[in-house]
Write a protein that holds these residues in place. Structure first.
Motif, PDB file in Angstrom:
ATOM      1  N   GLN A  10       0.827  -1.202   0.000  1.00 34.34           N
ATOM      2  CA  GLN A  10       0.000   0.000   0.000  1.00 34.34           C
ATOM      3  C   GLN A  10       0.861   1.251   0.000  1.00 34.34           C
ATOM      4  OE1 GLN A  10      -2.063  -1.572   3.470  1.00 34.34           O
ATOM      5  NE2 GLN A  10      -3.974  -0.914   2.499  1.00 34.34           N
ATOM      6  N   ALA A  11       1.889   1.280   0.824  1.00 29.65           N
ATOM      7  CA  ALA A  11       2.740   2.461   0.926  1.00 29.65           C
ATOM      8  C   ALA A  11       3.445   2.754  -0.394  1.00 29.65           C
ATOM      9  CB  ALA A  11       3.761   2.278   2.046  1.00 29.65           C
ATOM     10  N   ALA A  62       0.682   3.768  -3.028  1.00 27.71           N
ATOM     11  CA  ALA A  62       0.086   5.070  -2.699  1.00 27.71           C
ATOM     12  C   ALA A  62       1.023   6.229  -3.016  1.00 27.71           C
ATOM     13  CB  ALA A  62      -0.335   5.107  -1.241  1.00 27.71           C
ATOM     14  N   ALA A  63       2.316   5.990  -2.949  1.00 31.41           N
ATOM     15  CA  ALA A  63       3.283   7.044  -3.260  1.00 31.41           C
ATOM     16  C   ALA A  63       3.146   7.524  -4.707  1.00 31.41           C
ATOM     17  CB  ALA A  63       4.698   6.548  -2.996  1.00 31.41           C
ATOM     18  N   ALA A 101       0.060   7.387  -6.404  1.00 25.18           N
ATOM     19  CA  ALA A 101      -1.376   7.533  -6.682  1.00 25.18           C
ATOM     20  C   ALA A 101      -1.674   8.750  -7.541  1.00 25.18           C
ATOM     21  CB  ALA A 101      -2.164   7.594  -5.371  1.00 25.18           C
ATOM     22  N   GLU A 102      -1.174   9.901  -7.149  1.00 29.30           N
ATOM     23  CA  GLU A 102      -1.475  11.131  -7.881  1.00 29.30           C
ATOM     24  C   GLU A 102      -1.000  11.043  -9.326  1.00 29.30           C
ATOM     25  OE1 GLU A 102      -0.210  15.786  -7.654  1.00 29.30           O
ATOM     26  OE2 GLU A 102      -0.557  14.754  -5.747  1.00 29.30           O
ATOM     27  N   THR A 128      -6.802   8.556  -5.999  1.00 25.06           N
ATOM     28  CA  THR A 128      -6.540   9.125  -4.680  1.00 25.06           C
ATOM     29  C   THR A 128      -5.659   8.180  -3.865  1.00 25.06           C
ATOM     30  OG1 THR A 128      -8.443   8.092  -3.606  1.00 25.06           O
ATOM     31  CG2 THR A 128      -8.822  10.233  -4.702  1.00 25.06           C
ATOM     32  N   GLU A 129      -5.062   8.728  -2.834  1.00 28.14           N
ATOM     33  CA  GLU A 129      -4.274   7.897  -1.932  1.00 28.14           C
ATOM     34  C   GLU A 129      -5.158   6.830  -1.292  1.00 28.14           C
ATOM     35  OE1 GLU A 129      -2.438   9.166   2.036  1.00 28.14           O
ATOM     36  OE2 GLU A 129      -0.794   9.396   0.587  1.00 28.14           O
ATOM     37  N   LYS A 130      -6.382   7.206  -0.956  1.00 31.38           N
ATOM     38  CA  LYS A 130      -7.318   6.241  -0.371  1.00 31.38           C
ATOM     39  C   LYS A 130      -7.570   5.085  -1.329  1.00 31.38           C
ATOM     40  CE  LYS A 130     -12.000   5.584   1.293  1.00 31.38           C
ATOM     41  NZ  LYS A 130     -13.325   6.110   1.461  1.00 31.38           N
ATOM     42  N   GLN A 131      -7.796   5.393  -2.615  1.00 33.50           N
ATOM     43  CA  GLN A 131      -8.019   4.338  -3.599  1.00 33.50           C
ATOM     44  C   GLN A 131      -6.790   3.430  -3.714  1.00 33.50           C
ATOM     45  OE1 GLN A 131      -9.034   7.101  -6.735  1.00 33.50           O
ATOM     46  NE2 GLN A 131     -11.115   6.258  -6.850  1.00 33.50           N
ATOM     47  N   ALA A 132      -5.616   4.029  -3.695  1.00 34.47           N
ATOM     48  CA  ALA A 132      -4.383   3.235  -3.782  1.00 34.47           C
ATOM     49  C   ALA A 132      -4.266   2.303  -2.580  1.00 34.47           C
ATOM     50  CB  ALA A 132      -3.172   4.152  -3.874  1.00 34.47           C
ATOM     51  N   PHE A 133      -4.578   2.816  -1.389  1.00 31.65           N
ATOM     52  CA  PHE A 133      -4.530   1.963  -0.200  1.00 31.65           C
ATOM     53  C   PHE A 133      -5.559   0.842  -0.285  1.00 31.65           C
ATOM     54  CE2 PHE A 133      -1.810   5.097   1.798  1.00 31.65           C
ATOM     55  CZ  PHE A 133      -1.018   4.317   2.612  1.00 31.65           C
TER      56      PHE A 133
END
Length: 94
Positions: free
Chosen positions: A4-5, A8-9, A11-12, A17-22
């Motif tokens: 996830q980390a 998420a890095a 995602a943009e 979104t970071e939430k979607q990536a997580f």
């Protein structure tokens, strides 16, 4: 959390979104709950898939490019961190 980390890095960069990536990476942690493959490696493979992955079934060139990038990453960057059985302290608890 490692998958996830890593994912998420980026995602943009991929318009999520970071939430979607997580959420996307939520079930990849701790060796996919089996203690097998490093989560950070899986997160990096998700990033490579977003950047180079095949999305049109007829586009075999993008499939080959994605596979080539994944193999290159695993061979050159991930090295010994791929398989968690080498690191028993990272295995899921029974």
């Amino acid at each position: 959390m490692c998958s996830q980390a890593v994912f998420a890095a980026f995602a943009e960069q991929f318009g999520i979104t970071e939430k979607q990536a997580f959420q996307i990476g939520a079930c990849f942690g701790r060796g996919m709950c089996k203690g097998e493959v490093c989560g950070a490696c899986k997160g990096a493979l998700m990033v490579l898939g977003m950047k180079y992955g095949q999305f049109d079934l007829n586009d075999t060139a993008s499939r080959a490019k994605g596979r080539d990038m994944a193999v290159k990453f695993l061979d050159e960057e991930a090295q010994g961190l791929i398989y968690l059985p080498r690191y028993p302290w990272l295995r899921p608890q029974e």
